[in-house]
Design a protein around this motif. Structure first.
Motif, PDB file in Angstrom:
ATOM      1  N   ARG A  81      -1.549 -11.072 -25.610  1.00 42.25           N
ATOM      2  CA  ARG A  81      -1.597 -12.502 -25.958  1.00 42.25           C
ATOM      3  C   ARG A  81      -1.680 -13.354 -24.687  1.00 42.25           C
ATOM      4  N   THR A  82      -2.738 -13.129 -23.946  1.00 45.29           N
ATOM      5  CA  THR A  82      -2.868 -13.791 -22.643  1.00 45.29           C
ATOM      6  C   THR A  82      -2.787 -15.310 -22.756  1.00 45.29           C
ATOM      7  N   GLU A  83      -2.240 -15.901 -21.699  1.00 45.50           N
ATOM      8  CA  GLU A  83      -2.123 -17.351 -21.568  1.00 45.50           C
ATOM      9  C   GLU A  83      -2.868 -17.767 -20.307  1.00 45.50           C
ATOM     10  N   GLN A  84      -3.202 -19.045 -20.220  1.00 51.68           N
ATOM     11  CA  GLN A  84      -3.956 -19.504 -19.054  1.00 51.68           C
ATOM     12  C   GLN A  84      -3.150 -19.297 -17.766  1.00 51.68           C
ATOM     13  N   GLY A  85      -1.850 -19.365 -17.861  1.00 49.22           N
ATOM     14  CA  GLY A  85      -1.000 -19.151 -16.695  1.00 49.22           C
ATOM     15  C   GLY A  85      -1.021 -17.718 -16.195  1.00 49.22           C
ATOM     16  N   ASP A  86      -1.607 -16.816 -16.954  1.00 47.74           N
ATOM     17  CA  ASP A  86      -1.723 -15.427 -16.499  1.00 47.74           C
ATOM     18  C   ASP A  86      -2.893 -15.234 -15.544  1.00 47.74           C
ATOM     19  N   SER A  87      -3.737 -16.243 -15.419  1.00 46.28           N
ATOM     20  CA  SER A  87      -4.888 -16.148 -14.524  1.00 46.28           C
ATOM     21  C   SER A  87      -4.402 -15.933 -13.097  1.00 46.28           C
ATOM     22  N   ALA A  88      -4.826 -14.851 -12.492  1.00 42.90           N
ATOM     23  CA  ALA A  88      -4.348 -14.461 -11.169  1.00 42.90           C
ATOM     24  C   ALA A  88      -5.092 -13.210 -10.738  1.00 42.90           C
ATOM     25  N   MET A  89      -4.810 -12.795  -9.508  1.00 45.74           N
ATOM     26  CA  MET A  89      -5.258 -11.494  -9.030  1.00 45.74           C
ATOM     27  C   MET A  89      -4.093 -10.518  -9.235  1.00 45.74           C
ATOM     28  N   TYR A  90      -4.376  -9.388  -9.855  1.00 41.48           N
ATOM     29  CA  TYR A  90      -3.352  -8.365 -10.062  1.00 41.48           C
ATOM     30  C   TYR A  90      -3.626  -7.219  -9.088  1.00 41.48           C
ATOM     31  N   LEU A  91      -2.685  -7.033  -8.207  1.00 41.00           N
ATOM     32  CA  LEU A  91      -2.831  -6.054  -7.140  1.00 41.00           C
ATOM     33  C   LEU A  91      -1.985  -4.823  -7.422  1.00 41.00           C
ATOM     34  N   CYS A  92      -2.578  -3.684  -7.185  1.00 38.38           N
ATOM     35  CA  CYS A  92      -1.855  -2.415  -7.273  1.00 38.38           C
ATOM     36  C   CYS A  92      -1.726  -1.863  -5.854  1.00 38.38           C
ATOM     37  N   ALA A  93      -0.609  -1.252  -5.579  1.00 40.60           N
ATOM     38  CA  ALA A  93      -0.390  -0.640  -4.271  1.00 40.60           C
ATOM     39  C   ALA A  93       0.362   0.663  -4.450  1.00 40.60           C
ATOM     40  N   SER A  94       0.149   1.582  -3.530  1.00 40.53           N
ATOM     41  CA  SER A  94       0.876   2.846  -3.600  1.00 40.53           C
ATOM     42  C   SER A  94       1.421   3.201  -2.224  1.00 40.53           C
ATOM     43  N   SER A  95       2.431   4.046  -2.232  1.00 43.76           N
ATOM     44  CA  SER A  95       2.997   4.519  -0.965  1.00 43.76           C
ATOM     45  C   SER A  95       3.641   5.869  -1.188  1.00 43.76           C
ATOM     46  N   TRP A  96       4.000   6.510  -0.094  1.00 44.62           N
ATOM     47  CA  TRP A  96       4.642   7.823  -0.134  1.00 44.62           C
ATOM     48  C   TRP A  96       6.024   7.671   0.476  1.00 44.62           C
ATOM     49  N   ASP A  97       7.030   8.043  -0.266  1.00 43.83           N
ATOM     50  CA  ASP A  97       8.375   7.742   0.190  1.00 43.83           C
ATOM     51  C   ASP A  97       8.808   8.571   1.386  1.00 43.83           C
ATOM     52  N   ARG A  98       8.037   9.578   1.749  1.00 38.48           N
ATOM     53  CA  ARG A  98       8.410  10.374   2.912  1.00 38.48           C
ATOM     54  C   ARG A  98       7.636   9.957   4.159  1.00 38.48           C
ATOM     55  N   ALA A  99       6.826   8.955   4.009  1.00 44.23           N
ATOM     56  CA  ALA A  99       6.061   8.484   5.165  1.00 44.23           C
ATOM     57  C   ALA A  99       7.000   7.779   6.139  1.00 44.23           C
ATOM     58  N   ASN A 100       6.677   7.830   7.400  1.00 42.04           N
ATOM     59  CA  ASN A 100       7.524   7.252   8.438  1.00 42.04           C
ATOM     60  C   ASN A 100       7.702   5.753   8.245  1.00 42.04           C
ATOM     61  N   THR A 101       6.630   5.072   7.980  1.00 40.57           N
ATOM     62  CA  THR A 101       6.713   3.617   7.837  1.00 40.57           C
ATOM     63  C   THR A 101       6.723   3.200   6.368  1.00 40.57           C
ATOM     64  N   GLY A 102       6.107   3.972   5.515  1.00 42.07           N
ATOM     65  CA  GLY A 102       6.113   3.667   4.088  1.00 42.07           C
ATOM     66  C   GLY A 102       5.340   2.433   3.708  1.00 42.07           C
ATOM     67  N   GLU A 103       4.306   2.133   4.490  1.00 42.93           N
ATOM     68  CA  GLU A 103       3.552   0.909   4.170  1.00 42.93           C
ATOM     69  C   GLU A 103       2.837   1.060   2.839  1.00 42.93           C
ATOM     70  N   LEU A 104       2.604  -0.075   2.218  1.00 37.96           N
ATOM     71  CA  LEU A 104       1.861  -0.094   0.964  1.00 37.96           C
ATOM     72  C   LEU A 104       0.367  -0.065   1.259  1.00 37.96           C
ATOM     73  N   PHE A 105      -0.337   0.729   0.460  1.00 40.25           N
ATOM     74  CA  PHE A 105      -1.794   0.755   0.493  1.00 40.25           C
ATOM     75  C   PHE A 105      -2.273   0.039  -0.766  1.00 40.25           C
ATOM     76  N   PHE A 106      -3.047  -1.001  -0.576  1.00 40.29           N
ATOM     77  CA  PHE A 106      -3.454  -1.840  -1.690  1.00 40.29           C
ATOM     78  C   PHE A 106      -4.845  -1.499  -2.186  1.00 40.29           C
ATOM     79  N   GLY A 107      -5.037  -1.683  -3.477  1.00 40.62           N
ATOM     80  CA  GLY A 107      -6.375  -1.693  -4.040  1.00 40.62           C
ATOM     81  C   GLY A 107      -7.018  -3.048  -3.814  1.00 40.62           C
TER      82      GLY A 107
END
Lengths: 115, 115
Positions: A81-107
């Motif tokens: 039931r989308t609303e006009q206020g839902d208009s936005a960019m939806y970003l997904c990111a992933s990371s690996w919890d054993r990585a030294n820095t654990g930075e997010l990699f974004f789509g």
């Protein structure tokens, strides 16, 4: 390409319709995040998965929003039931919890326009 | 309280000069990580540099350096020898939490490099 991929890149919908976004993270990453970004603002946290478990949801995420990550691989974000206020960019990111820095990699994001 | 504060909505710098983008953060966790991301007009978020809370030296990555002042809770990004391709939004981010799983982003600084 082994980066984070999101689909669709753009979605235009009418108010009241349901939309679903998909995210395929980097294969060895066990953490997956969804963020929402509006024009000129920083990403706002929506939800987070560790493997298949959804460990945290923002209070921004109303009951109309639901996210899943079956089998700990790809994830989907559905907005009902989308609303006009839902208009936005939806970003997904992933990371690996054993990585030294654990930075997010974004789509590249999924841009939603609700008319 | 805001977790990440970026007080400069926009900055201009002359090509080949250095520029500092400000970032202050708020956390009571002794262990945290600080990140800077670049977001060009195309939209993808690009990881630039990382500083851990226990790191003794300021992080550097090529033309990027992070001026980490722990007592003041600031993590400013310094870009040396600015290039036209540096024109973009820049976001400061912090990772904290029991499992290091919470990421917070600032509102960003739009950098314009003038020829």
């Amino acid at each position: 390409d082994t980066g984070v991929s999101q689909d669709p890149r753009h979605k235009i919908t009418k108010r009241g319709q349901n939309v679903t976004f998909r995210c395929d993270p980097i294969s060895e990453h066990n953490r997956l995040y969804w963020y929402r970004q509006t024009l000129g603002q920083g990403p706002e946290f929506l939800t987070y998965f560790q493997n298949e478990a959804q460990l945290e949801k923002s209070r921004l995420l109303s009951d109309r929003f639901s996210a899943e990550r079956p089998k700990g691989s790809f994830s989907t974000l559905e907005i009902q039931r989308t609303e006009q206020g839902d208009s936005a960019m939806y970003l997904c990111a992933s990371s690996w919890d054993r990585a030294n820095t654990g930075e997010l990699f974004f789509g590249e994001g999924s841009r939603l326009t609700v008319l | 309280a805001q977790k990440i504060t970026q007080t400069q909505p926009g900055m201009f710098v002359q090509e080949k000069e250095a520029v500092t983008l400000d970032c202050t953060y708020d956390t009571s966790d002794p262990s945290y990580g600080l990140f800077w991301y670049k977001q060009p007009s195309s939209g993808e978020m690009i990881f630039l540099i990382y500083q851990g809370s226990y790191d003794q030296q300021n992080a550097t990555e090529g033309r990027y350096s992070l001026n980490f002042q722990k007592a003041r809770k600031s993590a400013n990004l310094v870009i040396s020898a600015s290039q036209l391709g540096d024109s973009a939004m820049y976001f400061c981010a912090m990772r904290e939490g029991e499992n290091f799983n919470k990421f917070y982003f600032g509102s960003g600084t739009k950098l314009n490099v003038k020829p």
